[in-house]
Design a protein around this motif. Sequence first.
Motif, PDB file in Angstrom:
ATOM      1  N   ALA A 164      -6.684 -39.424 -12.016  1.00  0.00           N
ATOM      2  CA  ALA A 164      -6.920 -38.319 -13.017  1.00  0.00           C
ATOM      3  C   ALA A 164      -6.179 -36.949 -12.934  1.00  0.00           C
ATOM      4  O   ALA A 164      -6.324 -36.431 -11.958  1.00  0.00           O
ATOM      5  CB  ALA A 164      -8.625 -38.083 -13.063  1.00  0.00           C
ATOM      6  N   LEU A 165      -5.538 -36.778 -14.054  1.00  0.00           N
ATOM      7  CA  LEU A 165      -4.942 -35.297 -14.020  1.00  0.00           C
ATOM      8  C   LEU A 165      -5.866 -34.549 -14.965  1.00  0.00           C
ATOM      9  O   LEU A 165      -6.398 -35.068 -15.913  1.00  0.00           O
ATOM     10  CB  LEU A 165      -3.732 -35.736 -14.815  1.00  0.00           C
ATOM     11  N   PRO A 166      -5.999 -33.301 -14.297  1.00  0.00           N
ATOM     12  CA  PRO A 166      -6.651 -32.258 -15.378  1.00  0.00           C
ATOM     13  C   PRO A 166      -5.808 -32.136 -16.567  1.00  0.00           C
ATOM     14  O   PRO A 166      -4.684 -32.390 -16.690  1.00  0.00           O
ATOM     15  CB  PRO A 166      -6.679 -31.255 -14.571  1.00  0.00           C
ATOM     16  N   LEU A 167      -6.456 -31.886 -17.836  1.00  0.00           N
ATOM     17  CA  LEU A 167      -5.803 -31.861 -19.090  1.00  0.00           C
ATOM     18  C   LEU A 167      -4.730 -30.680 -19.017  1.00  0.00           C
ATOM     19  O   LEU A 167      -3.537 -30.808 -19.474  1.00  0.00           O
ATOM     20  CB  LEU A 167      -6.865 -31.469 -20.179  1.00  0.00           C
ATOM     21  N   SER A 168      -4.906 -29.481 -18.334  1.00  0.00           N
ATOM     22  CA  SER A 168      -3.964 -28.518 -18.342  1.00  0.00           C
ATOM     23  C   SER A 168      -2.625 -28.915 -17.590  1.00  0.00           C
ATOM     24  O   SER A 168      -1.726 -28.589 -18.028  1.00  0.00           O
ATOM     25  CB  SER A 168      -4.643 -27.438 -17.325  1.00  0.00           C
TER      26      SER A 168
ATOM     27  N   VAL B 145       1.803 -35.865 -26.014  1.00  0.00           N
ATOM     28  CA  VAL B 145       2.466 -36.506 -24.553  1.00  0.00           C
ATOM     29  C   VAL B 145       1.298 -35.963 -23.677  1.00  0.00           C
ATOM     30  O   VAL B 145       0.681 -36.770 -22.941  1.00  0.00           O
ATOM     31  CB  VAL B 145       3.635 -35.908 -24.176  1.00  0.00           C
ATOM     32  N   GLY B 146       0.882 -34.668 -23.692  1.00  0.00           N
ATOM     33  CA  GLY B 146      -0.097 -34.418 -22.770  1.00  0.00           C
ATOM     34  C   GLY B 146      -1.385 -34.861 -22.757  1.00  0.00           C
ATOM     35  O   GLY B 146      -2.138 -35.348 -21.943  1.00  0.00           O
ATOM     36  N   LEU B 147      -1.882 -34.951 -24.163  1.00  0.00           N
ATOM     37  CA  LEU B 147      -3.287 -35.853 -24.291  1.00  0.00           C
ATOM     38  C   LEU B 147      -3.180 -37.081 -24.072  1.00  0.00           C
ATOM     39  O   LEU B 147      -4.153 -37.898 -23.308  1.00  0.00           O
ATOM     40  CB  LEU B 147      -3.469 -35.512 -25.652  1.00  0.00           C
ATOM     41  N   ALA B 148      -1.931 -37.768 -24.267  1.00  0.00           N
ATOM     42  CA  ALA B 148      -1.852 -39.397 -23.881  1.00  0.00           C
ATOM     43  C   ALA B 148      -1.941 -39.484 -22.342  1.00  0.00           C
ATOM     44  O   ALA B 148      -2.442 -40.362 -21.846  1.00  0.00           O
ATOM     45  CB  ALA B 148      -0.565 -39.898 -24.785  1.00  0.00           C
ATOM     46  N   VAL B 149      -1.083 -38.574 -21.652  1.00  0.00           N
ATOM     47  CA  VAL B 149      -0.918 -38.714 -20.455  1.00  0.00           C
ATOM     48  C   VAL B 149      -2.389 -38.574 -19.808  1.00  0.00           C
ATOM     49  O   VAL B 149      -2.585 -39.256 -18.640  1.00  0.00           O
ATOM     50  CB  VAL B 149       0.241 -38.176 -19.901  1.00  0.00           C
ATOM     51  N   TRP B 150      -3.154 -37.651 -20.266  1.00  0.00           N
ATOM     52  CA  TRP B 150      -4.288 -37.120 -19.621  1.00  0.00           C
ATOM     53  C   TRP B 150      -5.297 -38.405 -19.685  1.00  0.00           C
ATOM     54  O   TRP B 150      -5.751 -38.704 -18.658  1.00  0.00           O
ATOM     55  CB  TRP B 150      -4.831 -36.025 -20.284  1.00  0.00           C
ATOM     56  N   GLY B 151      -5.231 -39.094 -20.987  1.00  0.00           N
ATOM     57  CA  GLY B 151      -6.057 -40.246 -21.152  1.00  0.00           C
ATOM     58  C   GLY B 151      -5.812 -41.432 -20.308  1.00  0.00           C
ATOM     59  O   GLY B 151      -6.488 -41.936 -19.850  1.00  0.00           O
TER      60      GLY B 151
ATOM     61  N   SER C  73       3.058 -34.222  -7.202  1.00  0.00           N
ATOM     62  CA  SER C  73       3.594 -35.446  -6.969  1.00  0.00           C
ATOM     63  C   SER C  73       3.563 -36.311  -8.056  1.00  0.00           C
ATOM     64  O   SER C  73       4.655 -37.000  -8.530  1.00  0.00           O
ATOM     65  CB  SER C  73       2.868 -36.082  -5.751  1.00  0.00           C
ATOM     66  N   ALA C  74       2.408 -36.470  -8.564  1.00  0.00           N
ATOM     67  CA  ALA C  74       2.343 -37.220 -10.049  1.00  0.00           C
ATOM     68  C   ALA C  74       3.356 -36.749 -11.184  1.00  0.00           C
ATOM     69  O   ALA C  74       3.776 -37.716 -11.828  1.00  0.00           O
ATOM     70  CB  ALA C  74       0.768 -37.342 -10.400  1.00  0.00           C
TER      71      ALA C  74
ATOM     72  N   PHE D 259      -1.795 -21.108 -17.239  1.00  0.00           N
ATOM     73  CA  PHE D 259      -3.177 -21.736 -17.381  1.00  0.00           C
ATOM     74  C   PHE D 259      -3.727 -22.799 -16.186  1.00  0.00           C
ATOM     75  O   PHE D 259      -4.418 -22.630 -15.706  1.00  0.00           O
ATOM     76  CB  PHE D 259      -3.466 -22.501 -18.953  1.00  0.00           C
ATOM     77  N   ALA D 260      -2.634 -23.808 -16.064  1.00  0.00           N
ATOM     78  CA  ALA D 260      -3.123 -24.902 -15.109  1.00  0.00           C
ATOM     79  C   ALA D 260      -3.214 -24.194 -13.695  1.00  0.00           C
ATOM     80  O   ALA D 260      -3.955 -24.763 -12.760  1.00  0.00           O
ATOM     81  CB  ALA D 260      -1.948 -25.900 -15.084  1.00  0.00           C
ATOM     82  N   ALA D 261      -2.281 -23.203 -13.461  1.00  0.00           N
ATOM     83  CA  ALA D 261      -2.154 -22.647 -11.955  1.00  0.00           C
ATOM     84  C   ALA D 261      -3.394 -21.660 -11.750  1.00  0.00           C
ATOM     85  O   ALA D 261      -3.748 -20.984 -10.765  1.00  0.00           O
ATOM     86  CB  ALA D 261      -1.057 -22.047 -11.624  1.00  0.00           C
ATOM     87  N   GLY D 262      -4.168 -21.193 -13.014  1.00  0.00           N
ATOM     88  CA  GLY D 262      -5.234 -20.438 -13.012  1.00  0.00           C
ATOM     89  C   GLY D 262      -4.648 -18.800 -13.052  1.00  0.00           C
ATOM     90  O   GLY D 262      -5.557 -17.964 -12.905  1.00  0.00           O
TER      91      GLY D 262
END
Length: 424
Positions: free
Chosen positions: A131-135, A117-123, A384-385, A190-193
């Motif tokens: 565009a959403l970052p992959l993380s 799901v993460g990869l599909a939504v990123w693409g 929001s996204a 990871f996403a938030a750093g």
Amino acid sequence: MISIFDLAALLLTLSALFGWLNRRFLPLPHAIGLLVMGLLASLALVALDLAFPQQHLYEALTTVLRQIDFTEVVMNGMLAFLLFAGALNLNLQALRERAWPVATLALVGTAVSTAVVGLAVWGMSQALGHALPLSWALVFGALISPTDPVAVLATLKNVQVPQALEVEMQGEALFNDGVGVVLFTVLLGFAAGGGGERGALGIAELLLVEAGGGILLGLVTGYIAYRAMRAIDDFSVEVLITLALVTGTYALAQKLGTSGPLAVVAAGLLVGERGPRYAMSDRTQGYVSALWTLVDEVLNSVLFLLIGLEVLVLRFDASALWLAAASVPLVIMGRGVAVSVPLLLFRWSDRLSARNVPFLTWAGVRGGISVALALSVPESEHKSALLAATYAVVLFSIIVQGSTLGLVARRTLEERMHEGEAAT
């Protein structure tokens, strides 16, 4: 500022009113009907506010709803009671017999779905120009991949399926929260750093501490409660012990850093299996069963109503609506892959059947837990996204998948019958 009593009165009154209207005029299952009516009431209120802005109806209700911390109410309030009620009535012997499929779906399935799901939504986000970052896409995959035990158990009340398949669904929904929350926590770091230092070993350790520790804690507290109930025969005290078991176990799990949901599930399974056989009289069993049935029904009603009303206070970015709509089929696809991969990895096991894939795919209902996790994401340009996509998937899964699951179940049963006739 209104009081907690006023908030409870409002939610219970609306739940009773909408429940009566649904029962009287609509053919929808109770939980789905409450969500739909809450959603329609929210949209009607928005329309009235646009038509009569001087009445301030929208502002009045949203002010009330903003006082409700949805994440806190669900994750640190309702969830413990709802999970215990579900585990209390689950057939532990049947769960033991289906332990391999349940463990595979809860562990492998959740991890696979998160990645797919993460990869599909990123693409898709790249293709749609939002565009959403992959993380952050993987964070969405983690929060939306676990099937919601509350939504699944509520849906199963209106669907007739073979016991083995029902146990798989119930067991997976009750146990995959631990995996999902750990993945969500790590990926959000990871996403938030703030989580880049945690490697594969650290993730495994976190999973072991949270999930394993939660199950162990629940077994210990559940056994203590069982022994206490066995030593007496007083239904009022034994009912009180079950309430103390839920609240005490969940609170202690949070203090110890283990999984509260898995702890109360383990406690509920132990008490539900051993209590009626060795510790409870028939009278006590009746009172305990009635109490937890009532708790389950009331809290389910309020939770599904809140999901519908929460539309009023969520802030969606209009540019993310296309991504939200696209997320629905992507999540269903990810669920299909997640329940299919174990078949390929463990083809030697006769406990996994390809015939169950369509049903298990469509039965992947999401609910309040996914919304609560999405709301817990720190404020950022991508929140929001994530919220829009989460809400779109939750509404679709509960309303569409939940209301049509019976049709899919009947189709699955018919296919099994045809296969049986062909074999003879």
